[in-house]
Design a protein around this motif. Sequence first.
Motif, PDB file in Angstrom:
ATOM      1  N   THR A 145     -15.323   0.541   3.053  1.00 54.15           N
ATOM      2  CA  THR A 145     -14.400   1.380   2.283  1.00 54.15           C
ATOM      3  C   THR A 145     -15.051   1.821   0.981  1.00 54.15           C
ATOM      4  OG1 THR A 145     -12.386   0.403   3.203  1.00 54.15           O
ATOM      5  CG2 THR A 145     -12.211   1.381   1.015  1.00 54.15           C
ATOM      6  N   GLU A 188     -13.917  -5.380   2.790  1.00 56.02           N
ATOM      7  CA  GLU A 188     -13.975  -4.014   3.327  1.00 56.02           C
ATOM      8  C   GLU A 188     -15.101  -3.241   2.657  1.00 56.02           C
ATOM      9  OE1 GLU A 188     -10.442  -1.556   3.273  1.00 56.02           O
ATOM     10  OE2 GLU A 188      -9.143  -3.216   3.853  1.00 56.02           O
ATOM     11  N   LYS A 209     -17.724   4.529   1.184  1.00 57.72           N
ATOM     12  CA  LYS A 209     -17.236   5.902   1.351  1.00 57.72           C
ATOM     13  C   LYS A 209     -16.648   6.474   0.065  1.00 57.72           C
ATOM     14  CE  LYS A 209     -15.666   4.827   6.064  1.00 57.72           C
ATOM     15  NZ  LYS A 209     -14.449   4.645   6.906  1.00 57.72           N
ATOM     16  N   SER A 210     -16.457   5.636  -0.954  1.00 59.02           N
ATOM     17  CA  SER A 210     -15.670   6.029  -2.121  1.00 59.02           C
ATOM     18  C   SER A 210     -16.522   6.632  -3.230  1.00 59.02           C
ATOM     19  CB  SER A 210     -14.918   4.819  -2.675  1.00 59.02           C
ATOM     20  OG  SER A 210     -14.037   4.287  -1.692  1.00 59.02           O
ATOM     21  N   ASP A 225     -12.920  10.031  -1.818  1.00 60.01           N
ATOM     22  CA  ASP A 225     -14.305  10.200  -1.387  1.00 60.01           C
ATOM     23  C   ASP A 225     -14.943  11.399  -2.078  1.00 60.01           C
ATOM     24  OD1 ASP A 225     -13.346  12.477  -0.105  1.00 60.01           O
ATOM     25  OD2 ASP A 225     -13.322  11.544   1.892  1.00 60.01           O
ATOM     26  N   ASP A 236       0.695   5.677   1.000  1.00 57.39           N
ATOM     27  CA  ASP A 236       0.004   6.865   1.479  1.00 57.39           C
ATOM     28  C   ASP A 236      -0.155   7.824   0.302  1.00 57.39           C
ATOM     29  OD1 ASP A 236      -0.534   9.461   2.514  1.00 57.39           O
ATOM     30  OD2 ASP A 236       0.301   8.908   4.448  1.00 57.39           O
ATOM     31  N   VAL A 264      -9.647   7.688   0.708  1.00 55.08           N
ATOM     32  CA  VAL A 264     -10.501   6.907   1.597  1.00 55.08           C
ATOM     33  C   VAL A 264      -9.652   5.990   2.474  1.00 55.08           C
ATOM     34  CG1 VAL A 264     -12.330   5.152   1.676  1.00 55.08           C
ATOM     35  CG2 VAL A 264     -12.432   6.990  -0.013  1.00 55.08           C
ATOM     36  N   ARG A 265      -8.573   5.502   1.911  1.00 53.22           N
ATOM     37  CA  ARG A 265      -7.645   4.589   2.582  1.00 53.22           C
ATOM     38  C   ARG A 265      -6.329   4.663   1.810  1.00 53.22           C
ATOM     39  NH1 ARG A 265      -6.001   0.096   1.349  1.00 53.22           N
ATOM     40  NH2 ARG A 265      -6.772  -1.262   3.042  1.00 53.22           N
ATOM     41  N   PRO A 266      -5.267   4.063   2.321  1.00 53.49           N
ATOM     42  CA  PRO A 266      -4.045   4.009   1.523  1.00 53.49           C
ATOM     43  C   PRO A 266      -4.298   3.307   0.186  1.00 53.49           C
ATOM     44  CG  PRO A 266      -3.588   3.386   3.790  1.00 53.49           C
ATOM     45  CD  PRO A 266      -5.086   3.489   3.671  1.00 53.49           C
ATOM     46  N   GLU A 316       0.833  -1.198   0.000  1.00 53.60           N
ATOM     47  CA  GLU A 316       0.000   0.000   0.000  1.00 53.60           C
ATOM     48  C   GLU A 316       0.874   1.256   0.000  1.00 53.60           C
ATOM     49  OE1 GLU A 316      -3.736  -1.924   2.543  1.00 53.60           O
ATOM     50  OE2 GLU A 316      -2.596  -0.248   3.400  1.00 53.60           O
TER      51      GLU A 316
END
Length: 513
Positions: free
Chosen positions: A149, A146, A152-153, A89, A47, A95-97, A45
């Motif tokens: 996840t 998930e 939220k996307s 989002d 950032d 939303v996540r890495p 993953e």
Amino acid sequence: MEKYLIGIDAGTSMVKSVVFDDEGNELAVGRQKTTVLNPRPNWDEQDMLEVWEAVVITVNEAVAKSGVPAKDICAIGVTGQGDGCWLIDEEGEPVRPAILWSDGRAGDLIARWQAEGISENAYKILGSALFPGVQAAIIKWLDENEPETLAKSRRALYCKDWLKYKLTGEITTDETDGCVPHFDIAKRQYSEELLKMYGTVKYRYLLPPVKTPLENYAPLTDEAASLLGLPSGIPVVGGPFDVIATATGVGAIHPGDACSIIGTTCFNEVVMDGPYIEPLNVGFTMCHGFAGLWVRAMGVMMGTPNLDWILAQVGRTYEEEAAKRNMSFYDVVEEHVKGLDIGAGGIIYHPYLSASGERAPFVKPTARAQFFGITATHNRDNLVRAVYEGVGFAMMDCYQYIPIKINRVRISGGGAQSAFWCQLLSDMTGLPLEVPEGSEFGAKGTALVAGVVVGLYENIEEAVKKTVRLERQYQPDMEKTKRARAFYTLYRRLYEHVWDDWDLLQDILMQRF
């Protein structure tokens, strides 16, 4: 007034920004390492904000080093690692890495799709083999593991799309990134039938609008311009993604032109004038950045990291000798191994080091690297030589599955810096190899597309003719090619023989004793 271009190349572990003049010369490069996160085994993953911050740092660094007045920068091209899933989002925030192309969490899902015939049926439309790092597999894995996840996307992007969004506020992708895994490759557009096969129809809204690279641009925002120290409003072009951008940067833009990237991956691609997908169920058929062109490609998961790995294990004495003789480390290594014949004294190495297995010319999530043929008479030189050759055998394996007449092969990536390795690859494949001037060909390719967009070049043919020059050429020794082909037969038979044993190894490792 002279005009200059910036090419941004966001790789897996390094972001590079390069200032080019209109003749394609690299005036300055800014570099910033980025971190690949491994929260669980086989998970890769990143950032997303760290990657964006690296772009800001490197653009500022490159422009400062170049001495070019910011007002003379006329366009920016952005490229980056392909595949993976970079989710944002409704507010445009991560939303996540990001889940990367090299991530292996969807390995079991791919095995299931293979067993159920989904991969084979998808290939007939897509023209590409599915592997754990493709976006469709990641979205389906998230759906099963998930779902919050995805709830939220707003959009599922690729690396360069995320960066273009941060630079312009526009959310799009281009044909080169969007084609795998969601395209009807002949029509060059999203396939609803593929979404049904993957079981991801309900997430259709995640897929952004698709444009050609020459259409995929928007003005640099005031906010981004302030961060970069550049004029607001200059065009920012998204794409092609890195391997297609590299093909463009080395001048592979006509049918029959080939490009091999000997870098983090060992990526081999040939330009085509049609969406040819045979042989079936191996490799990738992708859109080139330009109308009427496609690329047939085979991307081995790991290239130069194989050499990094073996030298980390046995390289200490080479280092000591290099220091004593005041020589380059790699010059000493290659001095030791170049005297050995192809075959490394009877040792075969398979370069399948990735924890997520292999994707070309076969898809096997459980595939692993291995040596064969070691005896007490062998030493570190034989092992290192076998690793150099292992990447060469993988390259031979890939071109074996690309039945297209090749005009020439342009070589790039870190491996291209080694004259020894280039000659070895030419001898092994039996193909003439050409190394262009320069080093940052992904950044160059996307910068050339940006140059066409702003009228610096009339078209991509003119851009390549004006900016691409050869530095070195290599011709194969056909006697060595014959020897390499004999060992290549063994190389293939070996991995075919252990095919099921890789699965058994994985099963044993998963057991609790």
